[in-house]
Design an enzyme around this catalytic site. Structure first.
Site, PDB file in Angstrom:
ATOM      1  N   LEU A  45     -50.303 104.964 123.393  1.00  0.00           N
ATOM      2  CA  LEU A  45     -49.069 105.383 123.513  1.00  0.00           C
ATOM      3  C   LEU A  45     -47.848 104.619 123.664  1.00  0.00           C
ATOM      4  CD1 LEU A  45     -50.175 108.187 126.029  1.00  0.00           C
ATOM      5  CD2 LEU A  45     -49.930 108.602 123.752  1.00  0.00           C
ATOM      6  N   ASP A  46     -46.792 104.682 123.042  1.00  0.00           N
ATOM      7  CA  ASP A  46     -45.558 103.769 123.340  1.00  0.00           C
ATOM      8  C   ASP A  46     -45.520 103.734 124.501  1.00  0.00           C
ATOM      9  OD1 ASP A  46     -45.718 103.846 120.460  1.00  0.00           O
ATOM     10  OD2 ASP A  46     -43.974 105.329 120.149  1.00  0.00           O
ATOM     11  N   TRP A  47     -44.417 102.603 125.007  1.00  0.00           N
ATOM     12  CA  TRP A  47     -44.164 102.295 126.220  1.00  0.00           C
ATOM     13  C   TRP A  47     -43.300 103.491 126.830  1.00  0.00           C
ATOM     14  CZ3 TRP A  47     -39.443 102.007 128.569  1.00  0.00           C
ATOM     15  CH2 TRP A  47     -38.559 102.243 127.726  1.00  0.00           C
TER      16      TRP A  47
END
Length: 241
Positions: A100-102
């Site tokens: 998952l993106d930051w």
């Protein structure tokens, strides 16, 4: 056993990631660098990855509610907090299943089971990944409909997705949309919405296959039970039939 499968079984990485490590010359057997994916590991062989010996360990599976600002990785060269840092009492060498993106929150599985990881992330198994997105703009059926047929992002068409318009706020010019996809390409959900004229400003993954985040607050995790693992495995197997 082939070297890539051996690495995956040891919980170091998925089989795909293991192949990358081998090709980069980061794997040795009995002190000799191995670059051929077909290399077999025999009983008694000493296998090292990036200079560290690997060994088989108990397979473990964790469900994490990832908070914003945490990196979906085992380590980070910039010293930022990673998802593994959120499970400090886990002694096995776990890693995230996909990423998952930051700035994306929500459901993330971590494990040391490479075969399970490959099952979960391979697009052919069509395991549902459900996201809740807050977007800038007014979401309407006519502009979201292309997502159900697939849209081209980064030169490649996405698989058909499903959507549900949860909320529309004309005063603030924003909407909340639930999107279900089967892939896991880089920034995929954000790019899919952008392709239909909607910019994501908040994103969370709420479901993965049969799993949801019930009872888990951001940053909390729990171990998956045998029934949950079996249900996920069956989802993948049934799609292959």
């Amino acid at each position: 056993m082939r070297i890539n499968k051996y690495i995956a079984h040891a919980g170091v990485a998925s089989r795909r990631k293991a192949e990358e490590l081998i090709k980069k010359g980061l794997v040795t057997i009995n002190g000799k660098v191995v670059t051929e994916l077909a290399t077999m590991v025999k009983s008694g062989d000493v296998v090292e990855v990036e200079g560290s010996p690997i060994y088989n360990e108990e397979k473990v599976y964790y469900l994490l509610n990832k908070p914003r600002g945490v990196i979906s990785s085992v380590s980070d060269e910039k010293g930022r907090k990673t998802v593994v840092d959120l499970l400090p009492n886990v002694t096995e060498r776990i890693y995230p299943v996909g990423r998952l993106d930051w700035d994306t929150t929500g459901l993330l599985i971590l494990t040391n089971d490479g075969d399970f990881t490959d099952e979960m992330i391979h697009p052919r198994n069509e395991i549902d990944k459900v996201y809740l997105a807050r977007v800038k703009g007014i979401a309407r059926k006519e502009n979201l409909r292309p997502l159900t047929r697939g849209v081209v992002i980064d030169g490649k068409k996405t698989k058909p997705a499903r959507y549900n318009i949860v909320k529309v706020d004309p005063e603030k010019n924003r909407s909340v949309v639930e999107l279900t996809i089967h892939e896991g390409r880089n920034h995929q959900v954000k790019k899919m919405f952008e392709s239909v004229g909607l910019l994501v400003d908040k994103l969370s993954r709420t479901q993965f296959g049969t799993l949801d985040l019930a009872g888990l607050r951001p940053g909390e995790s729990r171990r998956l039970n045998k029934k949950e693992i079996s249900q996920l495995h069956n989802l993948a197997v049934n799609k292959q039939k």
